[in-house]
Design a protein around this motif. Structure first.
Motif, PDB file in Angstrom:
ATOM      1  N   ARG A   6       0.949  -1.168  -0.049  1.00  0.00           N
ATOM      2  CA  ARG A   6       0.008   0.102  -0.087  1.00  0.00           C
ATOM      3  C   ARG A   6       0.806   1.276  -0.062  1.00  0.00           C
ATOM      4  O   ARG A   6       1.959   1.043   0.307  1.00  0.00           O
ATOM      5  CB  ARG A   6      -0.986  -0.166   1.182  1.00  0.00           C
ATOM      6  CG  ARG A   6      -2.086  -0.924   1.260  1.00  0.00           C
ATOM      7  CD  ARG A   6      -3.087  -0.686   0.269  1.00  0.00           C
ATOM      8  NE  ARG A   6      -3.312   0.583   0.098  1.00  0.00           N
ATOM      9  CZ  ARG A   6      -4.432   1.216   0.750  1.00  0.00           C
ATOM     10  NH1 ARG A   6      -5.080   0.656   1.595  1.00  0.00           N
ATOM     11  NH2 ARG A   6      -4.586   2.764   0.592  1.00  0.00           N
ATOM     12  N   GLY A   7       0.272   2.095  -0.579  1.00  0.00           N
ATOM     13  CA  GLY A   7       1.080   3.557  -0.466  1.00  0.00           C
ATOM     14  C   GLY A   7       0.116   4.919  -0.643  1.00  0.00           C
ATOM     15  O   GLY A   7      -1.132   4.559  -1.200  1.00  0.00           O
ATOM     16  N   ALA A   8       0.384   5.906  -0.294  1.00  0.00           N
ATOM     17  CA  ALA A   8      -0.468   7.029  -0.535  1.00  0.00           C
ATOM     18  C   ALA A   8       0.628   8.329  -0.540  1.00  0.00           C
ATOM     19  O   ALA A   8       1.435   8.476   0.170  1.00  0.00           O
ATOM     20  CB  ALA A   8      -1.693   7.252   0.580  1.00  0.00           C
ATOM     21  N   THR A   9       0.345   9.232  -1.254  1.00  0.00           N
ATOM     22  CA  THR A   9       0.765  10.665  -1.088  1.00  0.00           C
ATOM     23  C   THR A   9      -0.309  11.694  -1.372  1.00  0.00           C
ATOM     24  O   THR A   9      -1.689  11.611  -1.985  1.00  0.00           O
ATOM     25  CB  THR A   9       1.777  10.819  -2.278  1.00  0.00           C
ATOM     26  OG1 THR A   9       2.488  12.084  -1.880  1.00  0.00           O
ATOM     27  CG2 THR A   9       1.235  10.955  -3.488  1.00  0.00           C
ATOM     28  N   GLN A  10      -0.140  12.803  -0.646  1.00  0.00           N
ATOM     29  CA  GLN A  10      -0.897  14.002  -0.892  1.00  0.00           C
ATOM     30  C   GLN A  10      -0.325  14.725  -1.904  1.00  0.00           C
ATOM     31  O   GLN A  10       0.911  15.329  -2.059  1.00  0.00           O
ATOM     32  CB  GLN A  10      -1.143  14.896   0.285  1.00  0.00           C
ATOM     33  CG  GLN A  10      -2.267  15.923   0.147  1.00  0.00           C
ATOM     34  CD  GLN A  10      -2.506  16.327   1.408  1.00  0.00           C
ATOM     35  OE1 GLN A  10      -1.726  16.850   2.280  1.00  0.00           O
ATOM     36  NE2 GLN A  10      -3.831  16.720   1.652  1.00  0.00           N
ATOM     37  N   ILE A  11      -1.085  15.230  -2.949  1.00  0.00           N
ATOM     38  CA  ILE A  11      -0.475  15.963  -4.077  1.00  0.00           C
ATOM     39  C   ILE A  11      -0.761  17.422  -3.902  1.00  0.00           C
ATOM     40  O   ILE A  11      -1.862  18.004  -2.862  1.00  0.00           O
ATOM     41  CB  ILE A  11      -1.379  15.494  -5.371  1.00  0.00           C
ATOM     42  CG1 ILE A  11      -1.222  13.881  -5.677  1.00  0.00           C
ATOM     43  CG2 ILE A  11      -0.901  16.433  -6.480  1.00  0.00           C
ATOM     44  CD1 ILE A  11       0.034  13.384  -5.868  1.00  0.00           C
ATOM     45  N   GLU A  12       0.169  18.147  -4.252  1.00  0.00           N
ATOM     46  CA  GLU A  12       0.268  19.626  -3.788  1.00  0.00           C
ATOM     47  C   GLU A  12      -0.625  20.330  -4.386  1.00  0.00           C
ATOM     48  O   GLU A  12      -1.317  21.517  -3.733  1.00  0.00           O
ATOM     49  CB  GLU A  12       1.710  20.197  -4.365  1.00  0.00           C
ATOM     50  CG  GLU A  12       3.026  19.758  -3.615  1.00  0.00           C
ATOM     51  CD  GLU A  12       4.261  20.404  -4.266  1.00  0.00           C
ATOM     52  OE1 GLU A  12       4.258  21.332  -4.693  1.00  0.00           O
ATOM     53  OE2 GLU A  12       5.293  19.905  -3.889  1.00  0.00           O
ATOM     54  N   SER A  13      -1.135  20.329  -5.626  1.00  0.00           N
ATOM     55  CA  SER A  13      -2.200  20.936  -6.183  1.00  0.00           C
ATOM     56  C   SER A  13      -2.775  19.975  -7.118  1.00  0.00           C
ATOM     57  O   SER A  13      -2.426  18.807  -7.694  1.00  0.00           O
ATOM     58  CB  SER A  13      -1.912  22.109  -6.976  1.00  0.00           C
ATOM     59  OG  SER A  13      -1.081  21.942  -8.243  1.00  0.00           O
ATOM     60  N   GLY A  14      -4.177  20.292  -7.770  1.00  0.00           N
ATOM     61  CA  GLY A  14      -4.812  19.601  -8.676  1.00  0.00           C
ATOM     62  C   GLY A  14      -4.592  19.439 -10.013  1.00  0.00           C
ATOM     63  O   GLY A  14      -5.049  18.845 -11.056  1.00  0.00           O
ATOM     64  N   ASP A  15      -3.154  19.969 -10.316  1.00  0.00           N
ATOM     65  CA  ASP A  15      -2.890  20.235 -11.589  1.00  0.00           C
ATOM     66  C   ASP A  15      -2.108  18.954 -12.378  1.00  0.00           C
ATOM     67  O   ASP A  15      -1.501  18.420 -11.335  1.00  0.00           O
ATOM     68  CB  ASP A  15      -2.179  21.695 -12.057  1.00  0.00           C
ATOM     69  CG  ASP A  15      -0.836  21.660 -11.474  1.00  0.00           C
ATOM     70  OD1 ASP A  15       0.052  20.852 -11.853  1.00  0.00           O
ATOM     71  OD2 ASP A  15      -0.655  22.362 -10.462  1.00  0.00           O
ATOM     72  N   ARG A  16      -2.164  19.022 -13.529  1.00  0.00           N
ATOM     73  CA  ARG A  16      -1.455  17.713 -14.276  1.00  0.00           C
ATOM     74  C   ARG A  16      -0.324  17.387 -13.803  1.00  0.00           C
ATOM     75  O   ARG A  16       0.348  16.481 -13.539  1.00  0.00           O
ATOM     76  CB  ARG A  16      -1.712  17.764 -15.785  1.00  0.00           C
ATOM     77  CG  ARG A  16      -1.120  16.472 -16.401  1.00  0.00           C
ATOM     78  CD  ARG A  16      -1.352  17.055 -18.048  1.00  0.00           C
ATOM     79  NE  ARG A  16      -1.052  15.605 -18.717  1.00  0.00           N
ATOM     80  CZ  ARG A  16       0.469  15.289 -19.117  1.00  0.00           C
ATOM     81  NH1 ARG A  16       1.378  16.024 -18.847  1.00  0.00           N
ATOM     82  NH2 ARG A  16       0.602  14.175 -19.922  1.00  0.00           N
ATOM     83  N   ASP A  17       0.752  18.427 -13.787  1.00  0.00           N
ATOM     84  CA  ASP A  17       2.173  18.266 -13.264  1.00  0.00           C
ATOM     85  C   ASP A  17       2.175  17.753 -12.125  1.00  0.00           C
ATOM     86  O   ASP A  17       3.182  17.024 -11.632  1.00  0.00           O
ATOM     87  CB  ASP A  17       2.948  19.493 -13.724  1.00  0.00           C
ATOM     88  CG  ASP A  17       3.220  19.569 -15.192  1.00  0.00           C
ATOM     89  OD1 ASP A  17       2.898  18.768 -16.016  1.00  0.00           O
ATOM     90  OD2 ASP A  17       3.342  21.088 -15.666  1.00  0.00           O
ATOM     91  N   ALA A  18       1.614  18.313 -11.088  1.00  0.00           N
ATOM     92  CA  ALA A  18       1.709  17.953  -9.765  1.00  0.00           C
ATOM     93  C   ALA A  18       1.364  16.682  -9.519  1.00  0.00           C
ATOM     94  O   ALA A  18       1.833  16.016  -8.691  1.00  0.00           O
ATOM     95  CB  ALA A  18       0.814  18.978  -8.922  1.00  0.00           C
TER      96      ALA A  18
END
Length: 119
Positions: A6-18
Protein backbone atom coordinates in the motif's frame (compact mmCIF):
# COMPACT_ATOMS: atom_id res chain seq x y z
CA UNK A 1 5.05 -15.19 -2.96
CA UNK A 2 2.53 -12.55 -3.90
CA UNK A 3 2.28 -9.55 -1.60
CA UNK A 4 0.20 -6.38 -1.68
CA UNK A 5 1.94 -3.10 -0.98
CA UNK A 6 0.00 0.00 0.00
CA UNK A 7 0.99 3.59 -0.49
CA UNK A 8 -0.41 7.09 -0.65
CA UNK A 9 0.67 10.66 -1.12
CA UNK A 10 -0.96 14.04 -0.87
CA UNK A 11 -0.55 15.98 -4.10
CA UNK A 12 0.44 19.66 -3.88
CA UNK A 13 -2.29 20.86 -6.24
CA UNK A 14 -4.84 19.47 -8.67
CA UNK A 15 -2.94 20.29 -11.85
CA UNK A 16 -1.54 17.66 -14.22
CA UNK A 17 2.15 18.25 -13.47
CA UNK A 18 1.60 18.06 -9.71
CA UNK A 19 -0.29 14.77 -10.07
CA UNK A 20 2.41 13.23 -12.26
CA UNK A 21 5.20 14.47 -10.00
CA UNK A 22 3.56 13.23 -6.81
CA UNK A 23 2.71 9.81 -8.22
CA UNK A 24 6.19 9.44 -9.70
CA UNK A 25 7.67 10.07 -6.26
CA UNK A 26 5.27 7.58 -4.64
CA UNK A 27 5.85 4.78 -7.14
CA UNK A 28 9.61 5.32 -7.05
CA UNK A 29 9.65 5.11 -3.25
CA UNK A 30 7.52 1.94 -3.20
CA UNK A 31 9.83 0.28 -5.71
CA UNK A 32 13.03 1.43 -4.00
CA UNK A 33 12.06 0.61 -0.41
CA UNK A 34 10.92 -2.86 -1.43
CA UNK A 35 13.84 -3.51 -3.80
CA UNK A 36 11.53 -4.23 -6.74
CA UNK A 37 11.81 -4.03 -10.51
CA UNK A 38 8.87 -3.70 -12.87
CA UNK A 39 9.23 -7.43 -13.61
CA UNK A 40 8.24 -8.08 -9.98
CA UNK A 41 5.00 -6.11 -10.29
CA UNK A 42 1.85 -8.05 -11.15
CA UNK A 43 -0.59 -5.10 -11.18
CA UNK A 44 -1.25 -1.72 -9.58
CA UNK A 45 -4.54 -0.13 -8.57
CA UNK A 46 -4.48 3.66 -8.21
CA UNK A 47 -7.23 5.70 -6.61
CA UNK A 48 -7.53 9.46 -6.48
CA UNK A 49 -9.76 11.70 -4.43
CA UNK A 50 -12.52 13.37 -6.48
CA UNK A 51 -10.62 16.69 -6.54
CA UNK A 52 -7.84 15.18 -8.71
CA UNK A 53 -9.09 14.98 -12.29
CA UNK A 54 -6.39 16.60 -14.42
CA UNK A 55 -4.55 13.33 -15.20
CA UNK A 56 -4.67 9.58 -14.65
CA UNK A 57 -2.18 8.56 -11.91
CA UNK A 58 -1.26 5.47 -13.96
CA UNK A 59 0.40 7.67 -16.58
CA UNK A 60 3.22 8.42 -14.10
CA UNK A 61 3.86 4.69 -13.72
CA UNK A 62 3.85 4.21 -17.49
CA UNK A 63 6.48 6.93 -17.78
CA UNK A 64 8.58 5.02 -15.21
CA UNK A 65 8.59 1.91 -17.40
CA UNK A 66 5.48 0.03 -16.30
CA UNK A 67 4.63 -0.73 -19.94
CA UNK A 68 3.61 -4.39 -19.53
CA UNK A 69 2.09 -4.05 -16.05
CA UNK A 70 -1.73 -3.91 -15.78
CA UNK A 71 -2.68 -0.59 -14.20
CA UNK A 72 -6.09 0.83 -13.36
CA UNK A 73 -7.34 4.08 -11.87
CA UNK A 74 -10.47 4.65 -9.81
CA UNK A 75 -12.02 7.41 -7.76
CA UNK A 76 -12.01 7.31 -3.96
CA UNK A 77 -15.29 7.63 -2.11
CA UNK A 78 -16.09 11.31 -1.51
CA UNK A 79 -16.21 11.17 2.29
CA UNK A 80 -16.94 14.51 3.99
CA UNK A 81 -13.86 15.81 5.78
CA UNK A 82 -11.47 13.36 4.09
CA UNK A 83 -7.92 14.45 3.33
CA UNK A 84 -7.95 16.25 -0.05
CA UNK A 85 -5.74 15.65 -3.11
CA UNK A 86 -4.68 12.11 -2.22
CA UNK A 87 -3.52 9.38 -4.59
CA UNK A 88 -3.42 5.88 -3.15
CA UNK A 89 -2.00 2.73 -4.65
CA UNK A 90 -2.10 -0.97 -4.02
CA UNK A 91 0.59 -2.87 -5.87
CA UNK A 92 0.50 -6.64 -6.18
CA UNK A 93 4.06 -7.93 -6.41
CA UNK A 94 6.11 -11.10 -6.42
CA UNK A 95 8.67 -10.99 -3.64
CA UNK A 96 10.47 -13.24 -1.19
CA UNK A 97 9.96 -10.71 1.60
CA UNK A 98 7.86 -11.88 4.55
CA UNK A 99 4.72 -9.81 5.08
CA UNK A 100 6.34 -8.09 8.07
CA UNK A 101 9.18 -6.78 5.89
CA UNK A 102 7.00 -5.24 3.19
CA UNK A 103 7.48 -1.47 3.23
CA UNK A 104 4.21 0.44 2.83
CA UNK A 105 4.86 4.04 1.77
CA UNK A 106 2.92 7.09 2.89
CA UNK A 107 4.30 10.46 1.83
CA UNK A 108 3.60 14.09 2.57
CA UNK A 109 0.23 14.76 4.21
CA UNK A 110 -0.86 11.18 3.55
CA UNK A 111 1.30 10.04 6.49
CA UNK A 112 -1.72 11.02 8.60
CA UNK A 113 -3.77 8.27 6.92
CA UNK A 114 -1.71 5.42 8.37
CA UNK A 115 0.61 6.63 11.11
CA UNK A 116 0.76 3.02 12.29
CA UNK A 117 2.63 1.84 9.16
CA UNK A 118 3.97 5.01 7.52
CA UNK A 119 7.76 4.93 7.19
Amino acid sequence: MVRAIRGATQIESGDRDAILSGVTELVTEVMSRNELTTDDVISVIFTATPDLTAEFPALAARKLGFHDVPLICASEIDVPGALPRVVRLMAHVETDRPRQQVQHVYLRGAVALRVDIAQ
